[in-house]
Structures are given as C-alpha cells and as structure tokens.
Design a protein around this motif. Sequence first.
Motif, short mmCIF file in Angstrom:
data_model
loop_
_atom_site.label_atom_id
_atom_site.label_comp_id
_atom_site.label_asym_id
_atom_site.label_seq_id
_atom_site.Cartn_x
_atom_site.Cartn_y
_atom_site.Cartn_z
N SER A 261 2.45 -6.40 -0.70
CA SER A 261 1.91 -6.98 -1.93
C SER A 261 0.42 -7.27 -1.79
CB SER A 261 2.68 -8.24 -2.32
OG SER A 261 2.54 -9.22 -1.34
N ASP A 262 -0.03 -7.69 -0.62
CA ASP A 262 -1.47 -7.90 -0.41
C ASP A 262 -2.24 -6.58 -0.46
OD1 ASP A 262 -1.15 -10.61 -0.22
OD2 ASP A 262 -1.32 -10.70 1.96
N LEU A 263 -1.62 -5.52 0.00
CA LEU A 263 -2.24 -4.20 -0.10
C LEU A 263 -2.41 -3.82 -1.58
CD1 LEU A 263 -3.16 -1.49 1.21
CD2 LEU A 263 -0.78 -0.77 1.04
N LEU A 264 -1.40 -4.08 -2.38
CA LEU A 264 -1.49 -3.77 -3.80
C LEU A 264 -2.54 -4.64 -4.49
CD1 LEU A 264 2.28 -3.26 -4.58
CD2 LEU A 264 0.52 -1.50 -4.41
N VAL A 265 -2.67 -5.90 -4.09
CA VAL A 265 -3.73 -6.75 -4.64
C VAL A 265 -5.09 -6.19 -4.25
CG1 VAL A 265 -4.82 -9.03 -4.48
CG2 VAL A 265 -2.37 -8.86 -4.78
N SER A 266 -5.23 -5.74 -3.00
CA SER A 266 -6.50 -5.18 -2.54
C SER A 266 -6.86 -3.91 -3.30
CB SER A 266 -6.44 -4.88 -1.04
OG SER A 266 -6.27 -6.05 -0.30
N LEU A 267 -5.86 -3.12 -3.63
CA LEU A 267 -6.12 -1.87 -4.35
C LEU A 267 -6.36 -2.08 -5.84
CD1 LEU A 267 -3.51 0.50 -2.68
CD2 LEU A 267 -5.98 0.54 -2.39
N PHE A 268 -5.52 -2.90 -6.47
CA PHE A 268 -5.59 -3.03 -7.93
C PHE A 268 -6.40 -4.25 -8.37
CE2 PHE A 268 -1.69 -0.52 -7.39
CZ PHE A 268 -2.03 0.56 -8.18
N GLY A 269 -6.26 -5.37 -7.68
CA GLY A 269 -6.92 -6.59 -8.10
C GLY A 269 -8.41 -6.61 -7.82
N VAL A 270 -8.80 -6.13 -6.66
CA VAL A 270 -10.20 -6.18 -6.27
C VAL A 270 -11.00 -5.06 -6.92
CG1 VAL A 270 -11.74 -5.99 -4.28
CG2 VAL A 270 -9.67 -7.34 -4.09
#
Length: 137
Positions: free
Chosen positions: A86-95
Amino acid sequence: MYSGNRSGGQGHWEGGGAAGAEGPGAAGTLSPAPLFSPGAYERLALLLGSIGLLGVGNNLLVLVLYYKFQRLRTPTHLLLVNISLSDLLVSLFGVTFTFVSCLRNGWVWDTVGCVWDGFSSSLFEKSSGHKCMCNAF
C-alpha cells in the motif's frame, strides 16, 4: 465576468491585478495566484521526488525480498508486505500528482484529478493497516 471561487480566496486576473479592480476587460481570463514562489515549488518538487523515489525503491525491495526468500513468508511478514504494497501504491499514485504540480508551479489537474488524488491516497493509506499495527503494540 468574475464569479470568484467558493473557498473565499482572492481571485486574480491574468494581468496581475486583483479581481474586482480595473481588470483587463472582457478579454481577460481568470487564473489563480500561485501559493508559493517558483523557488519554493522547486524545493517542494525535489522533496516530493525524493520521497517518491525512496518510497518506490524501498517498498519494491521489501516485496522482492519477500518473494525471493521462502523463510520470510510468515504471517508477521505478510502484514509488512501489506503495508509495503500500500505504501508503494501511495508513492506511485499519491506523490506523482503533487510532484507534477510542483514542477509546474501549481495544481495542473482538473477536478477529476483532484478527486482521484485524494481518493487514491486515502484508500492506499487506510488499507495499509498502520493504525492496526500501532494499536497491536
């Protein structure tokens, strides 16, 4: 005609004057005033880019190590994989959305992009189980 925004902020005409002042006339278009100086946007882009790269690299490393080594496949490590994914997905989509906006000195996405940015960041952060992990200890 100037209608303003709903948040009560001060609108600006592209010519640089405040809305309601003697504007550029009917040909003028409304554009929001930048929140930060160009140098501040560059520093924010550098910070967000660094956070994004570190987030992607470190979380990919955790996922690869979990996949590669059989002895790491325990229930406790599976919880860490959930957090890492989930942190990987935040790094990809959120940032990414905010990073691109900082490079262009302001929010460049439309309303749908804004909603997707908020939704995806909230969803991936909530699904990581950070609160559950903190309450367990």
